[in-house]
Structure formats: structure tokens, C-alpha cells
Design a protein around this motif. Structure first.
Motif, short mmCIF file in Angstrom:
data_model
loop_
_atom_site.label_atom_id
_atom_site.label_comp_id
_atom_site.label_asym_id
_atom_site.label_seq_id
_atom_site.Cartn_x
_atom_site.Cartn_y
_atom_site.Cartn_z
N ASP A 37 -10.27 20.30 -31.29
CA ASP A 37 -9.22 19.90 -30.36
C ASP A 37 -8.04 20.87 -30.47
O ASP A 37 -7.62 21.22 -31.57
CB ASP A 37 -8.77 18.47 -30.69
N LYS A 38 -7.52 21.28 -29.33
CA LYS A 38 -6.40 22.23 -29.32
C LYS A 38 -5.14 21.67 -29.97
O LYS A 38 -4.26 22.42 -30.35
CB LYS A 38 -6.10 22.70 -27.89
N ASN A 39 -5.06 20.35 -30.11
CA ASN A 39 -3.90 19.73 -30.76
C ASN A 39 -4.06 19.60 -32.28
O ASN A 39 -3.15 19.14 -32.95
CB ASN A 39 -3.63 18.34 -30.16
N ASP A 40 -5.22 19.98 -32.81
CA ASP A 40 -5.48 19.88 -34.24
C ASP A 40 -4.91 21.12 -34.95
O ASP A 40 -5.62 22.07 -35.26
CB ASP A 40 -6.99 19.75 -34.50
N LYS A 41 -3.62 21.07 -35.19
CA LYS A 41 -2.91 22.22 -35.76
C LYS A 41 -3.42 22.58 -37.16
O LYS A 41 -3.50 23.75 -37.52
CB LYS A 41 -1.40 21.95 -35.82
N GLU A 42 -3.78 21.56 -37.95
CA GLU A 42 -4.24 21.81 -39.32
C GLU A 42 -5.54 22.62 -39.35
O GLU A 42 -5.65 23.62 -40.06
CB GLU A 42 -4.44 20.48 -40.06
N SER A 43 -6.53 22.18 -38.57
CA SER A 43 -7.80 22.91 -38.54
C SER A 43 -7.63 24.29 -37.93
O SER A 43 -8.21 25.27 -38.42
CB SER A 43 -8.86 22.12 -37.76
N LEU A 44 -6.83 24.39 -36.86
CA LEU A 44 -6.63 25.70 -36.23
C LEU A 44 -5.92 26.68 -37.17
O LEU A 44 -6.27 27.86 -37.22
CB LEU A 44 -5.86 25.55 -34.92
N ALA A 45 -4.97 26.19 -37.94
CA ALA A 45 -4.29 27.06 -38.91
C ALA A 45 -5.28 27.54 -39.98
O ALA A 45 -5.27 28.71 -40.37
CB ALA A 45 -3.12 26.32 -39.56
N ALA A 46 -6.16 26.64 -40.44
CA ALA A 46 -7.16 27.02 -41.44
C ALA A 46 -8.14 28.04 -40.88
O ALA A 46 -8.52 29.01 -41.56
CB ALA A 46 -7.91 25.78 -41.93
N ILE A 47 -8.55 27.86 -39.62
CA ILE A 47 -9.47 28.80 -38.98
C ILE A 47 -8.82 30.17 -38.84
O ILE A 47 -9.42 31.20 -39.20
CB ILE A 47 -9.91 28.27 -37.59
N LYS A 48 -7.59 30.19 -38.35
CA LYS A 48 -6.90 31.49 -38.17
C LYS A 48 -6.68 32.19 -39.50
O LYS A 48 -6.82 33.41 -39.59
CB LYS A 48 -5.59 31.27 -37.42
N ALA A 49 -6.38 31.43 -40.55
CA ALA A 49 -6.21 32.04 -41.88
C ALA A 49 -7.54 32.60 -42.37
O ALA A 49 -7.58 33.69 -42.97
CB ALA A 49 -5.65 31.01 -42.87
N GLY A 50 -8.63 31.88 -42.15
CA GLY A 50 -9.95 32.36 -42.55
C GLY A 50 -10.36 33.62 -41.82
O GLY A 50 -10.92 34.56 -42.41
N ILE A 51 -10.06 33.68 -40.53
CA ILE A 51 -10.38 34.88 -39.74
C ILE A 51 -9.52 36.06 -40.22
O ILE A 51 -10.02 37.18 -40.38
CB ILE A 51 -10.16 34.61 -38.23
N LYS A 52 -8.25 35.81 -40.47
CA LYS A 52 -7.36 36.87 -40.94
C LYS A 52 -7.84 37.43 -42.28
O LYS A 52 -7.84 38.65 -42.50
CB LYS A 52 -5.93 36.33 -41.06
N GLU A 53 -8.27 36.56 -43.19
CA GLU A 53 -8.80 37.00 -44.48
C GLU A 53 -10.07 37.83 -44.29
O GLU A 53 -10.27 38.85 -44.96
CB GLU A 53 -9.06 35.80 -45.38
N ALA A 54 -10.94 37.42 -43.37
CA ALA A 54 -12.16 38.19 -43.10
C ALA A 54 -11.82 39.55 -42.50
O ALA A 54 -12.49 40.56 -42.81
CB ALA A 54 -13.08 37.41 -42.16
N GLU A 55 -10.79 39.62 -41.67
CA GLU A 55 -10.35 40.92 -41.13
C GLU A 55 -9.85 41.83 -42.24
O GLU A 55 -10.15 43.02 -42.26
CB GLU A 55 -9.27 40.70 -40.06
#
Length: 195
Positions: A37-55
């Protein structure tokens, strides 16, 4: 790499019980699409942090010029994937290793986790906490971050996305006419035969 927990993702194209190949040349894998869900800030923040770490790992692994041209997080409002995807981001996760699949149950007022034994309990449309692992890749001129499927903890049911209808729902309004029943369906008669 560290795993990322995505809470209350809705599963779509849930191929989590048996590995399948997308074509004759591909290795079979377990996979699903995770709707967040686009309103799920907690999961979206975790996803973006995981992608950034992979980059960051990608630059470390492939060199400073490496750049993630593709990432797994996509917008369900801009891609024509159907109504269930609207208002959600989504990403496809896969693994050659079968995910552990658990469910939450209540016993004597307490919750606990136990393995899911009935494959019908985890399906496209249900909601689950899912672990994923983001990793960089560079193959045939394509570079980016991909998403590996970890484990699944089913949280609750949802409307099935595959169009199926539960038998209990389909027949709940039907009145049973006793004349339509075969006498051999009578459980009392069966009890008499067994005793």
C-alpha cells in the motif's frame, strides 16, 4: 546481505509451493508479486533502504561506474496490472529455494506461529509479512537491483485475485432439500453400521 521485512503485503501471482520456470530456458523458481500500500510508510522506507544498500554493494562489487538502471519497486498506478495494483507499489520476488511459510494462530488467547500445511491457505490475494533480500546484478549489459524471496508469514485472508470462489461462500445461501439427498449420506445410518 540483510533481509528486509515487508509487512502486510498482498500476494499476487503467488507461486510459493512448487517451483516453475517462466520459459523452457529458465530455471524453475518460487515467486510472487508483493503489493505494498502506498500509505505504508514503514514498509516503503525499509524497501528503499534495502535497495539503496544493494546499490552501494553494486558499486563495491562491479566498480564505481556501475549504476542500477532497474530497481524492483514499481508503481501499480502507472502500469496496467489490474484493479488490485491500484494504490500500491509492487515488486516481483523470486528464489530457487522454497520459502518457509508460516501462519499466525490464536491458542488460549495467545498468538503463535505454525507452519502452513494446506497449500490453499496461502494464495494470490492473501496478506502476509514477507522477508526479501535486495541484491545488485550486472548481466548482458543490464544492471540493477533485484529482489530475492525470503520467507512468508500469512497474516490474514483477502479476496482471491485468481477469480476463484470458496465453496463455503458459493453454497452458503443454498437451502438443502432433504429429498435431494441419497439415503447413504445419512451419518446416523453410518454410525449404526459401525457399531
Amino acid at each position: 546481505m540483510k533481509r528486509t521485512l515487508i509487512r502486510n503485503a498482498r500476494l499476487s501471482y503467488a507461486n510459493v509451493w512448487k517451483p516453475r520456470a517462466i520459459n523452457d530456458n529458465a530455471e524453475p523458481s518460487y515467486s510472487c508479486s508483493l503489493l505494498v500500500d502506498k500509505n505504508d510508510k514503514e514498509s516503503l522506507a525499509a524497501i528503499k533502504a534495502g535497495i539503496k544498500e544493494a546499490e552501494r554493494k553494486g558499486k563495491e562489487q562491479y566498480g564505481a561506474k556501475w549504476k542500477a538502471l532497474r530497481t524492483p519497486l514499481r508503481d501499480g498506478d502507472t502500469e496496467d496490472k489490474g484493479e488490485a495494483y491500484k494504490g500500491h507499489y509492487f515488486m516481483n520476488a523470486k528464489s530457487r529455494t522454497k520459502p518457509g511459510i508460516l501462519k499466525v494462530v490464536r491458542v488460549n488467547g495467545k498468538t503463535k506461529q505454525e507452519p502452513v500445511l494446506n497449500e490453499d491457505e496461502v494464495y494470490s490475494g492473501c496478506y502476509a509479512h514477507v522477508t526479501v533480500e535486495f541484491y545488485p546484478y550486472s548481466a548482458s549489459g543490464n544492471t540493477g537491483v533485484a529482489c530475492a524471496l525470503g520467507n512468508i508469514l500469512k497474516m490474514r485472508d483477502g479476496e482471491p485475485l485468481d477469480g476463484r470462489i470458496r465453496a463455503e461462500d458459493e453454497f452458503s445461501e443454498i437451502e438443502i432439500d432433504e429429498d435431494d439427498l441419497d439415503d447413504s449420506d445419512d451419518l446416523d445410518d453410518l454410525d449404526d453400521l459401525l457399531n
